[in-house]
Design an enzyme around this catalytic site. Structure first.
Site, PDB file in Angstrom:
ATOM      1  N   ALA A 136       0.885  -1.163   0.000  1.00 13.11           N
ATOM      2  CA  ALA A 136       0.000   0.000   0.000  1.00 13.11           C
ATOM      3  C   ALA A 136       0.916   1.204   0.000  1.00 13.11           C
ATOM      4  O   ALA A 136       2.123   1.072   0.244  1.00 13.11           O
ATOM      5  CB  ALA A 136      -0.883  -0.010   1.243  1.00 13.11           C
ATOM      6  N   LYS A 137       0.334   2.351  -0.279  1.00 18.62           N
ATOM      7  CA  LYS A 137       1.151   3.555  -0.262  1.00 18.62           C
ATOM      8  C   LYS A 137       1.420   3.890   1.196  1.00 18.62           C
ATOM      9  O   LYS A 137       0.531   4.200   1.940  1.00 18.62           O
ATOM     10  CB  LYS A 137       0.371   4.673  -0.938  1.00 18.62           C
ATOM     11  CG  LYS A 137       1.247   5.543  -1.778  1.00 18.62           C
ATOM     12  CD  LYS A 137       0.442   6.421  -2.689  1.00 18.62           C
ATOM     13  CE  LYS A 137       1.074   7.794  -2.824  1.00 18.62           C
ATOM     14  NZ  LYS A 137       2.496   7.838  -3.089  1.00 18.62           N
ATOM     15  N   ARG A 138       2.673   3.726   1.605  1.00 21.47           N
ATOM     16  CA  ARG A 138       3.032   3.967   3.007  1.00 21.47           C
ATOM     17  C   ARG A 138       4.293   4.800   3.025  1.00 21.47           C
ATOM     18  O   ARG A 138       5.062   4.772   2.067  1.00 21.47           O
ATOM     19  CB  ARG A 138       3.385   2.636   3.693  1.00 21.47           C
ATOM     20  CG  ARG A 138       2.263   2.010   4.449  1.00 21.47           C
ATOM     21  CD  ARG A 138       2.781   0.873   5.317  1.00 21.47           C
ATOM     22  NE  ARG A 138       3.082  -0.341   4.569  1.00 21.47           N
ATOM     23  CZ  ARG A 138       2.178  -1.236   4.194  1.00 21.47           C
ATOM     24  NH1 ARG A 138       0.926  -1.065   4.487  1.00 21.47           N
ATOM     25  NH2 ARG A 138       2.525  -2.319   3.523  1.00 21.47           N
TER      26      ARG A 138
END
Ligand code: GLU
Length: 304
Positions: free
Chosen positions: A240-242
């Site tokens: 995920a975009k982290r």
């Protein structure tokens, strides 16, 4: 006859989404099938045209093409309502006034888990009388619509995962805010777009028996299914975009990883390293995909 990619335009695509899209495209094109892109933008709060354009730009950047215009679910409510009416006309739909919290509490209090995938609806509103429904409506609760399922078990053979079986629950057909539900929309759209092969992430495999049952009830053809593994980070979590991870084409570009490198990673992840997906499409077979979670490339862990 076509394959498809059906993203939700709620952000930029990450490496996992891009790999899934590439596999869907490769599988379709390797068999000479069409390929369509559908924007699953039923969630009007999180979806945007900017995200949609960004996703299409990135799909084109890795070399995917698609046939015909991109379809948006937000523009097809009539089709979904038609399907709901058809089911309702056969007594297969009921109103459900439960909140998510009430459903959770009901499941927790029950001695036996309801049949179906985790979180399946325990059937609280299935047999409400007209009087009980009127009372709930008078409390100001808008109803969702659910399928009156018969607890049937559906089996299918997934081209990557293998044999899958699942009990069909009382899946939501229209949410209580009036928006058609994902499982209904996807079934209507796949049939309407002549999709004969669904390649998508294996997080959706537990929903597939519901979708197959809806196809059966609506008299729609069943596509072939291939659920491909998700891409995971070093901790085994789905990508995920982290913070600290470069997972979109734009992040990667900013950290010096070009599109060619991304395409090389996608192709090497299926054991056939190239720099153009078009070349791979001449010899691809989805059935050779390893069903285990796919580690992200080491360069994705670099800070952006
Ligand atoms: N829109 C869904 C997602 O982005 C995919 C649905 C599907 O492929 O059936 O996760």
């Amino acid at each position: 006859m076509a394959g498809r990619f059906a993203p939700s335009p709620t952000g930029d695509l990450h490496l996992g989404n891009l790999r899934t899209a590439a596999l869907a495209w490769l599988s379709a094109r390797s068999q000479g099938l069409g390929f369509v892109v559908r924007m699953e933008d039923l969630d009007r709060h999180q979806s945007s045209r900017d995200h949609e354009l960004g996703q299409l730009r990135d799909l084109a950047a890795i070399g995917l093409d698609w046939d015909g215009p991109v379809v948006r679910q937000s523009e097809r409510f009539d089709l979904y309502e038609e399907a709901i009416s058809e089911l309702a006309g056969r007594g297969l739909v009921y109103e459900c006034y439960c909140t998510r919290r009430e459903i959770r509490e009901e499941i927790a209090a029950a001695s036996q888990a309801p049949h179906g995938p985790p979180g399946s609806y325990p059937g609280t509103c299935r047999d409400l009388s007209a009087h009980q429904r009127a009372r709930r409506r008078a409390e100001g609760r808008p109803p969702a619509l659910r399928l009156r399922s018969d607890g049937r078990e559906i089996e299918f053979v997934d081209r990557v995962v293998g044999p899958v079986r699942g009990v069909v629950d009382d899946v939501v057909l229209r949410r209580n805010d009036g928006v058609p539900a994902y499982n209904l929309a996807v079934v209507v759209d796949d049939a309407d777009q002549a999709v004969t092969e669904v390649v998508r992430g294996d997080d959706l495999v537990s929903s597939t028996p519901r979708q197959i049952r809806l196809q059966e009830l609506l008299g729609l053809p069943r596509p072939r299914y291939a659920h491909v593994p998700l891409v995971v980070d070093a901790g085994g979590e789905r990508l995920a975009k982290r913070a600290g991870m470069a997972v979109t084409l734009q992040d990667l570009d900013a950290s010096g990883v070009g599109v060619a490198e991304t395409i090389r990673w996608i192709s090497s992840s299926i054991g056939d390293e190239t720099t153009t997906l078009r070349e791979l499409a001449t010899r691809f077979d989805i059935a050779t995909i390893d069903p285990d979670p796919r580690p992200a490339p080491p360069w994705a862990a670099h800070s952006v």
